[in-house]
Design a protein around this motif. Sequence first.
Motif, short mmCIF file in Angstrom:
data_model
loop_
_atom_site.label_atom_id
_atom_site.label_comp_id
_atom_site.label_asym_id
_atom_site.label_seq_id
_atom_site.Cartn_x
_atom_site.Cartn_y
_atom_site.Cartn_z
N ALA A 14 16.99 9.84 -67.36
CA ALA A 14 15.85 10.64 -67.79
C ALA A 14 14.65 9.73 -68.02
CB ALA A 14 16.18 11.40 -69.07
N VAL A 59 9.96 15.49 -69.28
CA VAL A 59 11.18 14.74 -69.01
C VAL A 59 11.54 15.01 -67.56
CG1 VAL A 59 13.58 14.33 -69.64
CG2 VAL A 59 11.94 15.09 -71.39
N TYR A 61 14.33 14.01 -64.48
CA TYR A 61 15.70 13.54 -64.35
C TYR A 61 15.91 12.96 -62.96
CZ TYR A 61 16.18 16.35 -68.54
OH TYR A 61 16.00 16.87 -69.80
#
Length: 105
Positions: A14, A59, A61
């Motif tokens: 992340a 965020v 990923y």
Amino acid sequence: MTEIANTPKPPYYAVIFTSVRTDIEDGYAETANRMLNLAAEQPGFLGFESAREAVGITVSYWSDLQAIKGWKQNVEHIAAQEKGKSVWYSAFTTRICKVEREYSM
């Protein structure tokens, strides 16, 4: 954005980008949307989540550190980072974390 990213089973990575905006708009929304679309085209991209109030948090990923490095070196992304530093953000922090476990409701 109102969805939670559908990530694979850990481990994965992340990138947490936390920011405080200036009052200057000057193409910010368009660039932010372009960066999300461009990131989604990058090898190893798994998804993202974003929220903004006084502090914004995005965020993203990624499958591995190499994928993150590739995104960091993307020419359009570099240009957006420079504009962010000089115009759009009064402060920001980027954190890279390995996701080792997750659970959901």
